[in-house]
Scaffold this active site. Sequence first.
Site, PDB file in Angstrom:
ATOM      1  N   HIS A  79       1.655 -38.833   2.255  1.00  0.00           N
ATOM      2  CA  HIS A  79       2.068 -39.484   3.809  1.00  0.00           C
ATOM      3  C   HIS A  79       1.093 -40.609   4.220  1.00  0.00           C
ATOM      4  O   HIS A  79       1.590 -41.989   4.476  1.00  0.00           O
ATOM      5  CB  HIS A  79       2.315 -37.930   5.059  1.00  0.00           C
ATOM      6  CG  HIS A  79       3.594 -37.841   4.209  1.00  0.00           C
ATOM      7  ND1 HIS A  79       2.764 -36.261   4.378  1.00  0.00           N
ATOM      8  CD2 HIS A  79       4.517 -37.658   4.199  1.00  0.00           C
ATOM      9  CE1 HIS A  79       4.260 -35.736   4.411  1.00  0.00           C
ATOM     10  NE2 HIS A  79       5.039 -36.229   4.019  1.00  0.00           N
ATOM     11  N   LYS A 126      15.105 -23.874   7.316  1.00  0.00           N
ATOM     12  CA  LYS A 126      13.766 -23.398   7.911  1.00  0.00           C
ATOM     13  C   LYS A 126      13.503 -24.522   9.574  1.00  0.00           C
ATOM     14  O   LYS A 126      13.001 -24.951   9.116  1.00  0.00           O
ATOM     15  CB  LYS A 126      12.762 -23.501   6.537  1.00  0.00           C
ATOM     16  CG  LYS A 126      13.428 -24.800   6.425  1.00  0.00           C
ATOM     17  CD  LYS A 126      12.009 -25.351   4.593  1.00  0.00           C
ATOM     18  CE  LYS A 126      12.116 -26.633   5.361  1.00  0.00           C
ATOM     19  NZ  LYS A 126      10.993 -27.438   4.050  1.00  0.00           N
ATOM     20  N   ARG A 185       9.244 -40.418  -3.820  1.00  0.00           N
ATOM     21  CA  ARG A 185       8.122 -39.451  -5.411  1.00  0.00           C
ATOM     22  C   ARG A 185       8.836 -40.177  -6.364  1.00  0.00           C
ATOM     23  O   ARG A 185       8.072 -39.981  -7.130  1.00  0.00           O
ATOM     24  CB  ARG A 185       7.496 -37.947  -4.926  1.00  0.00           C
ATOM     25  CG  ARG A 185       6.839 -38.492  -2.988  1.00  0.00           C
ATOM     26  CD  ARG A 185       6.717 -36.887  -3.027  1.00  0.00           C
ATOM     27  NE  ARG A 185       8.051 -36.283  -2.945  1.00  0.00           N
ATOM     28  CZ  ARG A 185       8.193 -35.553  -2.380  1.00  0.00           C
ATOM     29  NH1 ARG A 185       7.953 -35.291  -0.962  1.00  0.00           N
ATOM     30  NH2 ARG A 185       9.190 -34.523  -2.386  1.00  0.00           N
ATOM     31  N   SER A 201       4.854 -31.339   1.518  1.00  0.00           N
ATOM     32  CA  SER A 201       4.337 -30.575   2.397  1.00  0.00           C
ATOM     33  C   SER A 201       4.029 -29.471   2.291  1.00  0.00           C
ATOM     34  O   SER A 201       3.414 -28.351   2.326  1.00  0.00           O
ATOM     35  CB  SER A 201       4.983 -31.299   3.692  1.00  0.00           C
ATOM     36  OG  SER A 201       4.145 -32.313   4.272  1.00  0.00           O
TER      37      SER A 201
END
Length: 165
Positions: A20, A46, A95, A133
């Site tokens: 990041h 979540k 990514r 993450s």
Amino acid sequence: MSAERIAVCPGSFDPVTLGHEDIIRRSFRFADRVIVAVAYSATQVKSGMFSVEERVEMIRDTFADEPRVQPMAFQGLLVDFAKSQGATIIVRGLRAVSDFEYEFQMALMNRKLWEAMETVFLAPDLEHSYLSSSLVRQIASLGGDVTPFVSPAVLRRLTERFGAR
């Protein structure tokens, strides 16, 4: 005098990683200021490891050397938030090819919602192309060393959360 170019780099940043950080710092090639926007998301099932407030603090600590980074929390539509901050650029890191389809769809929708909005996709540095993450959270929670993946400020928080490493 030209207008300030403001970019928004949105995400959950739970926690912010060196990947990041790389994307945000490279955003200064085309933006004068970058708002790192931590989303309060009603669409996420979540709950996060860190509260949104803790994530904003970690971003602030990580970028303590960079006054052009402004961490903020937001709710609602990204384009509405961006417009309220005077931003016309969204920065997203990609990514893998698998990220592209969703991000492309979001970019087109955001531009449809507000025609002044442009999305810039940045490829990560090769060193960070596998980093996420969720992987950092998993490694830290299982007692692994995440030193190569996060800033000292984030490492300190993870160590506090999971004990000495």
